[in-house]
Motif scaffolding. Structure first.
Motif, short mmCIF file in Angstrom:
data_model
loop_
_atom_site.label_atom_id
_atom_site.label_comp_id
_atom_site.label_asym_id
_atom_site.label_seq_id
_atom_site.Cartn_x
_atom_site.Cartn_y
_atom_site.Cartn_z
N GLN A 44 26.84 -36.60 40.59
CA GLN A 44 27.14 -37.50 41.71
C GLN A 44 26.61 -38.90 41.43
N LYS A 45 25.44 -38.98 40.80
CA LYS A 45 24.84 -40.27 40.48
C LYS A 45 25.77 -41.09 39.58
N ILE A 46 26.37 -40.44 38.60
CA ILE A 46 27.28 -41.15 37.69
C ILE A 46 28.56 -41.56 38.43
N ILE A 47 29.04 -40.72 39.32
CA ILE A 47 30.23 -41.08 40.10
C ILE A 47 29.97 -42.33 40.93
N VAL A 48 28.80 -42.41 41.54
CA VAL A 48 28.44 -43.60 42.33
C VAL A 48 28.36 -44.83 41.42
N ARG A 49 27.75 -44.69 40.25
CA ARG A 49 27.66 -45.82 39.31
C ARG A 49 29.04 -46.25 38.82
N LEU A 50 29.91 -45.28 38.54
CA LEU A 50 31.28 -45.60 38.13
C LEU A 50 32.00 -46.37 39.24
N ALA A 51 31.87 -45.89 40.46
CA ALA A 51 32.52 -46.55 41.60
C ALA A 51 32.04 -47.99 41.74
N ASP A 52 30.74 -48.20 41.63
CA ASP A 52 30.21 -49.56 41.72
C ASP A 52 30.77 -50.44 40.61
N ALA A 53 30.77 -49.93 39.39
CA ALA A 53 31.24 -50.71 38.25
C ALA A 53 32.73 -51.01 38.33
N LEU A 54 33.49 -50.13 38.98
CA LEU A 54 34.94 -50.30 39.08
C LEU A 54 35.38 -50.87 40.43
N HIS A 55 34.42 -51.28 41.25
CA HIS A 55 34.70 -51.90 42.55
C HIS A 55 35.55 -51.00 43.44
N THR A 56 35.15 -49.74 43.53
CA THR A 56 35.86 -48.79 44.37
C THR A 56 34.85 -47.88 45.06
N THR A 57 35.33 -46.81 45.64
CA THR A 57 34.44 -45.87 46.32
C THR A 57 34.37 -44.55 45.57
N PRO A 58 33.27 -43.84 45.71
CA PRO A 58 33.19 -42.50 45.11
C PRO A 58 34.30 -41.58 45.64
N SER A 59 34.65 -41.73 46.92
CA SER A 59 35.70 -40.91 47.51
C SER A 59 37.04 -41.11 46.81
N TYR A 60 37.35 -42.35 46.45
CA TYR A 60 38.60 -42.61 45.73
C TYR A 60 38.55 -41.96 44.35
N LEU A 61 37.45 -42.13 43.64
CA LEU A 61 37.35 -41.55 42.30
C LEU A 61 37.49 -40.03 42.33
N MET A 62 36.98 -39.40 43.37
CA MET A 62 37.05 -37.95 43.48
C MET A 62 38.41 -37.46 43.99
N GLY A 63 39.25 -38.39 44.46
CA GLY A 63 40.56 -38.00 44.95
C GLY A 63 40.56 -37.59 46.41
N TRP A 64 39.47 -37.87 47.12
CA TRP A 64 39.37 -37.51 48.54
C TRP A 64 39.96 -38.58 49.44
N ASP A 65 40.16 -39.77 48.90
CA ASP A 65 40.63 -40.91 49.69
C ASP A 65 41.63 -41.68 48.84
N ASP A 66 42.71 -42.12 49.45
CA ASP A 66 43.72 -42.90 48.71
C ASP A 66 43.41 -44.39 48.68
N GLU A 67 42.48 -44.84 49.51
CA GLU A 67 42.11 -46.26 49.56
C GLU A 67 41.13 -46.54 48.44
N LYS A 68 41.53 -47.38 47.47
CA LYS A 68 40.68 -47.59 46.31
C LYS A 68 39.78 -48.81 46.37
N THR A 69 39.98 -49.67 47.34
CA THR A 69 39.15 -50.88 47.41
C THR A 69 38.00 -50.68 48.38
#
Length: 74
Positions: A44-69
């Motif tokens: 989960q920690k890496i998912i949060v770091r990825l989301a921050d680096a890619l300017h998105t949300t962890p929920s988008y990266l996991m496929g739980w949310d379609d809103e990527k910004t």
């Protein structure tokens, strides 16, 4: 779409190399990003770091949310 596919798609949209994303995340080489994009399980920690680096949300990266910004309320 998998986590790795979403990471790769966003990285390409931001015109960012694997090495650039790795540096933003504090890694020394892009091979770590390559492994994530190929499906390596991540914490989960890496998912949060990825989301921050890619300017998105962890929920988008996991496929739980379609809103990527990330939206910021003022």
């Amino acid at each position: 779409m998998t986590l790795g596919e979403r990471v790769k798609k966003l990285r390409h949209e931001l015109h960012m190399s694997q090495q650039e994303l790795a540096i933003r995340m504090g890694y020394s080489s892009g091979s770590s990003i390559n492994k994530i994009e190929k499906g390596r399980p991540v914490t989960q920690k890496i998912i949060v770091r990825l989301a921050d680096a890619l300017h998105t949300t962890p929920s988008y990266l996991m496929g739980w949310d379609d809103e990527k910004t990330v939206t910021v309320e003022v």
